[in-house]
Design a protein around this motif. Structure first.
Motif, PDB file in Angstrom:
ATOM      1  N   LEU A 196      37.785  39.506  38.179  1.00 35.73           N
ATOM      2  CA  LEU A 196      37.920  40.410  37.034  1.00 35.73           C
ATOM      3  C   LEU A 196      37.761  39.666  35.712  1.00 35.73           C
ATOM      4  O   LEU A 196      37.101  40.145  34.782  1.00 35.73           O
ATOM      5  CB  LEU A 196      39.277  41.113  37.084  1.00 35.73           C
ATOM      6  CG  LEU A 196      39.449  42.212  38.139  1.00 35.73           C
ATOM      7  CD1 LEU A 196      40.861  42.776  38.081  1.00 35.73           C
ATOM      8  CD2 LEU A 196      38.438  43.327  37.932  1.00 35.73           C
ATOM      9  N   TYR A 200      34.867  40.244  33.001  1.00 31.86           N
ATOM     10  CA  TYR A 200      35.198  40.590  31.616  1.00 31.86           C
ATOM     11  C   TYR A 200      34.496  39.647  30.644  1.00 31.86           C
ATOM     12  O   TYR A 200      33.880  40.081  29.661  1.00 31.86           O
ATOM     13  CB  TYR A 200      36.705  40.521  31.429  1.00 31.86           C
ATOM     14  CG  TYR A 200      37.167  40.606  29.995  1.00 31.86           C
ATOM     15  CD1 TYR A 200      37.269  41.835  29.347  1.00 31.86           C
ATOM     16  CD2 TYR A 200      37.504  39.463  29.274  1.00 31.86           C
ATOM     17  CE1 TYR A 200      37.686  41.918  28.028  1.00 31.86           C
ATOM     18  CE2 TYR A 200      37.926  39.533  27.959  1.00 31.86           C
ATOM     19  CZ  TYR A 200      38.015  40.760  27.345  1.00 31.86           C
ATOM     20  OH  TYR A 200      38.426  40.828  26.045  1.00 31.86           O
ATOM     21  N   HIS A 201      34.565  38.352  30.933  1.00 27.53           N
ATOM     22  CA  HIS A 201      33.929  37.384  30.038  1.00 27.53           C
ATOM     23  C   HIS A 201      32.416  37.525  30.059  1.00 27.53           C
ATOM     24  O   HIS A 201      31.759  37.411  29.027  1.00 27.53           O
ATOM     25  CB  HIS A 201      34.334  35.965  30.454  1.00 27.53           C
ATOM     26  CG  HIS A 201      33.671  34.884  29.649  1.00 27.53           C
ATOM     27  ND1 HIS A 201      33.999  34.628  28.343  1.00 27.53           N
ATOM     28  CD2 HIS A 201      32.692  33.998  29.963  1.00 27.53           C
ATOM     29  CE1 HIS A 201      33.258  33.634  27.890  1.00 27.53           C
ATOM     30  NE2 HIS A 201      32.449  33.239  28.857  1.00 27.53           N
TER      31      HIS A 201
END
Length: 381
Positions: A196, A200-201
């Motif tokens: 996750l 996200y990054h």
């Protein structure tokens, strides 16, 4: 020897564990994990990136306004700024970077110094590993700690429920058969948390620096919460598969044979004639949940292009539902067996600007003999 082997065998069988023994084991695992975390961080100091806040930048600007903008005065100006940075960050600036900044600031005029410090991410010493590949280990550690704390909390509630000394609506009495699933959480939760964070990054960056997360202290908070609520993380990833890997209309369904004795989770025994079990699902979008233009698009296009499926909870078989030709938004299927299923639906619409509008919904339903009717509310993704 046989007695010893029998003792080991009984130790590994979940059903022989008591609630108190499992709670003690979880506490011991938490203590060992925390001890390993502390020792590893003492032996290998961490690093993090820091930036000047508005107050600090204001002080730098006042310093620059009072400093002559000449080559001769730059060394004294740079020394004053570096002293200010050392004071603000408690002398935790990394030595090599501090030396490089000192040399670089001597080459800048006052305006360039301010612009440089406004955007500069300064590498500083930290208690945590928040830079480079080390942040992976930080994520795994804190996610595991979150899982262990969560299990200790819920097992303690279950033990209290078992002894009738306390109660909680979200927790039943302790069941030794759940231990295997709890052990599995210790392995899959850290891996899912890392995925996750990487995702996200990757979404927020240009995709070129996926090996270096650099998202600060928030990674610790997010990792612990993801570990603590690992069950919900898995449900979130399970919903993501419908968007990333949607079920196609040509997927082979898993209808069991007519004489299959599958009472399912509803407690029925014996076979049920397939033609007696019918499921009808109506798709709906609540008024005001999407923009007016999108609502008009949905109303004109209808729901017949939606992919609606039922996934059996026990066998993980997938069944496609067929749209009713005479009634928009109604999907049906005959020949189902009673039991618990996960109902999902997704549909895509193309707006006039070529952008895609995606609606998705999911919930658990239970099919009963004869006809089961259900309404599934779709939400914009």
């Amino acid at each position: 020897m046989n007695k010893f082997l029998n003792g080991i065998n009984n130790f590994l069988k979940a059903r022989t564990w008591s609630g108190g023994a499992w709670l003690f084991t979880l506490c011991l695992l938490l203590a060992v994990s925390a001890g390993t975390y502390i020792l590893s961080h003492r032996n290998t100091p961490g690093q993090q990136y820091v930036q000047l806040d508005k107050r600090q930048l204001l002080m730098v600007k006042k310093c620059l306004d009072n400093s002559p903008d000449s080559v001769q005065a730059r060394k004294a100006r740079t020394g004053l700024i570096m002293l200010f940075l050392d004071t603000e960050f408690n002398n935790k600036l990394i030595g090599k970077q501090r030396k490089a900044m000192d040399s670089l600031l001597n080459l800048f005029n006052n305006a360039q110094v301010y612009d440089y410090l406004t955007e500069k991410k300064i590498l500083a010493e930290s208690t945590f590993w928040l830079t480079g590949n080390s942040v992976y280990m930080e994520t795994l550690f804190w996610s595991l700690l979150g899982v262990l704390v969560s299990l200790i909390y819920y097992v303690s509630l279950a033990n209290a429920q078992s002894s009738n000394t306390a109660g909680d609506d979200d927790c039943g009495s302790f069941d030794p058969t759940e231990i295997s699933g709890q052990v599995a959480k210790m392995f899959f939760a850290p891996a899912c948390t890392l995925i996750l964070i990487l995702g996200y990054h990757y979404v927020l960056s240009d995709g070129s620096s996926m090996a270096d997360i650099n998202i600060g202290n928030g990674v610790i908070v997010f990792s612990f919460i993801s570990g603590f609520f690992s069950g919900r993380v898995m449900k979130f990833l399970d919903r993501m598969k419908e968007l990333l890997l949607p079920v196609t209309g040509t997927k082979k369904t898993g209808n069991p044979p007519p004489n299959d004795n599958t009472g399912g989770n509803n407690g029925n025994s014996g076979s049920v004639p397939l033609n007696n079990v019918v499921v009808q699902v109506t798709l709906d979008v609540p008024p005001g949940s999407i923009a007016d233009a999108d609502a008009a698009l949905v109303e004109s296009a209808g729901f017949n292009a939606a992919v609606v499926t039922l996934t059996s909870v026990d066998k993980q078989e997938v069944f496609d539902l067929i749209p009713n030709e005479t009634k928009n938004g109604l999907f049906e299927r005959t020949g189902m067996l009673p039991g618990k299923y996960i109902l999902t639906a997704s549909v895509n619409y193309k707006r006039q600007d070529e952008a895609m509008l995606t609606l998705y919904g999911s919930k658990e339903i239970e099919l009963v003999p004869d006809i089961t009717a259900s309404t599934l509310v779709l939400e914009q993704v």
